[in-house]
Design a protein around this motif. Structure first.
Motif, PDB file in Angstrom:
ATOM      1  N   ARG A 129     -21.338 -99.351  26.205  1.00  0.00           N
ATOM      2  CA  ARG A 129     -20.586-100.459  25.665  1.00  0.00           C
ATOM      3  C   ARG A 129     -18.998-100.684  25.862  1.00  0.00           C
ATOM      4  O   ARG A 129     -18.636-101.924  26.160  1.00  0.00           O
ATOM      5  N   ALA A 130     -18.312 -99.616  26.131  1.00  0.00           N
ATOM      6  CA  ALA A 130     -17.097 -99.803  26.324  1.00  0.00           C
ATOM      7  C   ALA A 130     -16.473-100.056  27.840  1.00  0.00           C
ATOM      8  O   ALA A 130     -15.576-100.647  28.109  1.00  0.00           O
ATOM      9  N   SER A 131     -17.607 -99.814  28.604  1.00  0.00           N
ATOM     10  CA  SER A 131     -17.075 -99.875  30.065  1.00  0.00           C
ATOM     11  C   SER A 131     -17.996-101.187  30.685  1.00  0.00           C
ATOM     12  O   SER A 131     -17.787-101.228  31.979  1.00  0.00           O
ATOM     13  N   ARG A 132     -18.186-102.208  30.136  1.00  0.00           N
ATOM     14  CA  ARG A 132     -18.765-103.240  30.694  1.00  0.00           C
ATOM     15  C   ARG A 132     -17.813-104.002  31.406  1.00  0.00           C
ATOM     16  O   ARG A 132     -16.613-104.307  31.003  1.00  0.00           O
ATOM     17  N   GLY A 133     -18.082-104.539  32.766  1.00  0.00           N
ATOM     18  CA  GLY A 133     -17.113-105.141  33.531  1.00  0.00           C
ATOM     19  C   GLY A 133     -16.187-104.142  34.560  1.00  0.00           C
ATOM     20  O   GLY A 133     -15.408-104.706  35.388  1.00  0.00           O
ATOM     21  N   ILE A 134     -16.242-103.110  34.284  1.00  0.00           N
ATOM     22  CA  ILE A 134     -15.642-101.985  34.960  1.00  0.00           C
ATOM     23  C   ILE A 134     -16.314-101.730  36.229  1.00  0.00           C
ATOM     24  O   ILE A 134     -17.467-101.507  36.170  1.00  0.00           O
ATOM     25  N   ALA A 135     -15.485-101.576  37.456  1.00  0.00           N
ATOM     26  CA  ALA A 135     -16.258-101.361  38.864  1.00  0.00           C
ATOM     27  C   ALA A 135     -15.485-100.082  39.419  1.00  0.00           C
ATOM     28  O   ALA A 135     -14.281-100.176  39.336  1.00  0.00           O
ATOM     29  N   VAL A 136     -16.131 -99.441  40.185  1.00  0.00           N
ATOM     30  CA  VAL A 136     -15.577 -98.542  40.935  1.00  0.00           C
ATOM     31  C   VAL A 136     -16.453 -98.464  42.475  1.00  0.00           C
ATOM     32  O   VAL A 136     -17.718 -98.737  42.394  1.00  0.00           O
ATOM     33  N   PRO A 137     -15.618 -98.001  43.495  1.00  0.00           N
ATOM     34  CA  PRO A 137     -16.608 -97.745  44.607  1.00  0.00           C
ATOM     35  C   PRO A 137     -17.580 -96.537  44.625  1.00  0.00           C
ATOM     36  O   PRO A 137     -17.438 -95.764  43.854  1.00  0.00           O
ATOM     37  N   ARG A 138     -18.628 -96.631  45.313  1.00  0.00           N
ATOM     38  CA  ARG A 138     -19.659 -95.764  45.208  1.00  0.00           C
ATOM     39  C   ARG A 138     -19.252 -94.225  45.699  1.00  0.00           C
ATOM     40  O   ARG A 138     -18.406 -94.002  46.918  1.00  0.00           O
ATOM     41  N   PRO A 139     -19.319 -93.065  45.173  1.00  0.00           N
ATOM     42  CA  PRO A 139     -18.943 -91.716  45.646  1.00  0.00           C
ATOM     43  C   PRO A 139     -19.855 -91.603  46.868  1.00  0.00           C
ATOM     44  O   PRO A 139     -20.900 -92.009  47.063  1.00  0.00           O
ATOM     45  N   VAL A 140     -19.260 -90.494  47.913  1.00  0.00           N
ATOM     46  CA  VAL A 140     -20.146 -90.205  48.878  1.00  0.00           C
ATOM     47  C   VAL A 140     -21.289 -89.258  48.336  1.00  0.00           C
ATOM     48  O   VAL A 140     -22.505 -89.401  48.812  1.00  0.00           O
ATOM     49  N   ASP A 141     -21.072 -88.575  47.302  1.00  0.00           N
ATOM     50  CA  ASP A 141     -22.149 -87.436  46.958  1.00  0.00           C
ATOM     51  C   ASP A 141     -22.364 -87.858  45.500  1.00  0.00           C
ATOM     52  O   ASP A 141     -21.561 -87.746  44.645  1.00  0.00           O
ATOM     53  N   ALA A 142     -23.642 -87.951  45.142  1.00  0.00           N
ATOM     54  CA  ALA A 142     -23.866 -88.208  43.626  1.00  0.00           C
ATOM     55  C   ALA A 142     -25.503 -87.850  43.593  1.00  0.00           C
ATOM     56  O   ALA A 142     -26.186 -87.799  44.665  1.00  0.00           O
ATOM     57  N   GLN A 143     -25.930 -87.710  42.252  1.00  0.00           N
ATOM     58  CA  GLN A 143     -27.429 -87.486  41.994  1.00  0.00           C
ATOM     59  C   GLN A 143     -27.703 -88.709  41.868  1.00  0.00           C
ATOM     60  O   GLN A 143     -28.626 -89.124  41.126  1.00  0.00           O
ATOM     61  N   TYR A 144     -27.851 -89.532  42.961  1.00  0.00           N
ATOM     62  CA  TYR A 144     -28.619 -90.716  43.071  1.00  0.00           C
ATOM     63  C   TYR A 144     -29.296 -90.775  44.601  1.00  0.00           C
ATOM     64  O   TYR A 144     -28.404 -90.552  45.637  1.00  0.00           O
ATOM     65  N   GLY A 145     -30.527 -91.365  44.817  1.00  0.00           N
ATOM     66  CA  GLY A 145     -30.965 -91.803  46.187  1.00  0.00           C
ATOM     67  C   GLY A 145     -32.083 -92.629  46.087  1.00  0.00           C
ATOM     68  O   GLY A 145     -32.926 -92.275  45.157  1.00  0.00           O
ATOM     69  N   THR A 146     -32.230 -93.636  46.754  1.00  0.00           N
ATOM     70  CA  THR A 146     -33.553 -94.462  46.874  1.00  0.00           C
ATOM     71  C   THR A 146     -34.652 -93.640  47.482  1.00  0.00           C
ATOM     72  O   THR A 146     -34.267 -92.700  48.122  1.00  0.00           O
ATOM     73  N   PRO A 147     -35.904 -94.028  47.479  1.00  0.00           N
ATOM     74  CA  PRO A 147     -36.793 -93.248  48.195  1.00  0.00           C
ATOM     75  C   PRO A 147     -36.416 -93.434  49.770  1.00  0.00           C
ATOM     76  O   PRO A 147     -36.573 -92.331  50.461  1.00  0.00           O
TER      77      PRO A 147
END
Length: 319
Positions: A129-147
């Motif tokens: 709710r508090a972070s709407r509109g905030i943006a940051v560049p993607r990190p190199v290493d994160a717990q995210y990946g598409t198939p």
């Protein structure tokens, strides 16, 4: 090639290991500069060296080599925006050099663990709710990946027969993940913390939720944050949780707590995406093993425990 770049980022040697301890000369020099004579307490952490400088009431965080100054500066701006909007996060104080790495100083906020699963999902809703509109560049290493990304990583794995067997097992899970995946472009995207679990979420002395360690922060489908929180509830603090033993009937209560705190309802497509996005978490943690100096990382007990949960989830979608 992407594999060569990632191997360079994750490579380690005795003179410059991937993780610097509190006794490393470069870290010790910064401690001596900013907290001479003060007690320094190592706080633990997986992706950075975190040291509580007791005297000045600050935390020194030394990041891995692949974290850039521009990325950290953007995250500092995001954290200042969250502070201005009333959320409690450690105030960023300075960006520093630590040998060939970037380090940062931030305020130390006394806190205890945030108890309760519902409280965790409420805190996540408050953050969104508090972070709407905030943006940051993607990190190199994160717990995210598409198939597609996970498949590319896993196809690059090299190792002994057991390592390759685990890699093939993971690739089979990714094939089912791809069948159930909901593309990011079809989901509401948002600023996400990316790792709002365990020690990254606390309770301050005045009772407010405290948000720590924004190393995985990005703009991604907001369901990713809920998927991370849910997966780590299932696996538990000791990586011993089993999916069949988890009380899945509680999921609607947790999602309702999030919606009430965020002020927004999850869409039907987000409800469908929760299963594959949660299943992708352990695969995204395991797949970069292809770029570690020792690929047996893929075979660690906690890696295989997570992939077992992912396999079960995809066979038993969350209702």
């Amino acid at each position: 090639m992407i594999g060569d770049r990632l191997r360079a980022r994750f490579a380690s040697d005795e003179g410059d290991p991937s993780f610097l301890g509190i006794g490393h000369p470069d870290v010790a020099a910064l401690i001596a500069e900013f907290a001479p004579g003060s007690e320094a307490v190592e706080l633990g952490g997986w992706t950075s060296t975190n040291v509580h400088l007791v005297g000045p009431g600050q935390v020194l965080r030394v990041h891995q080599r692949f974290v850039t100054r521009s990325r950290l500066a953007a995250v500092h701006d995001a954290r200042r925006s969250l502070l201005a909007r009333g959320l409690l996060v450690p105030e960023p104080l300075a960006l520093l050099r630590c040998g060939q790495r970037v380090a940062e100083l931030e305020t130390y906020v006394p806190h205890t663990a945030l108890a309760g699963d519902v409280a965790q999902f409420e805190a996540l809703g408050q953050l969104h709710r508090a972070s709407r509109g905030i943006a940051v560049p993607r990190p190199v290493d994160a717990q995210y990946g598409t198939p597609a990304t996970l498949r590319r990583y896993l196809l690059d794995v090299r190792g002994d027969a057991e390592t390759m067997r685990v890699a093939q097992w993971a690739l089979g899970i990714v094939r089912e993940l791809r069948r159930q995946w909901v593309p990011a472009r079809e989901l509401p995207t948002h600023f996400v913390h990316g790792d709002l679990v365990g020690p990254n979420l606390g309770r301050s002395d005045d009772g407010r939720a405290l948000y720590l360690d924004f190393g995985c922060a990005a703009v991604r489908p907001r369901i990713h944050d809920l998927a991370v929180a849910l997966f780590y509830l299932v696996v538990g603090p000791n990586d011993e949780g089993l999916a069949p033993d988890f009380d899945w009937s509680r999921v609607p209560e947790l999602l309702q707590a999030y919606e009430s705190a965020s002020g927004e309802q999850l869409t039907d497509l987000e409800h469908r995406a929760l299963t594959p996005y949660a299943a992708a978490i352990p695969l995204a943690v395991a797949a970069p093993a292809a770029y570690f100096p020792d690929s047996t990382y893929l075979r660690y007990r906690e890696r295989r425990a997570g992939m077992t949960i992912a396999e079960w989830l995809l066979a038993h979608p969350i209702k």
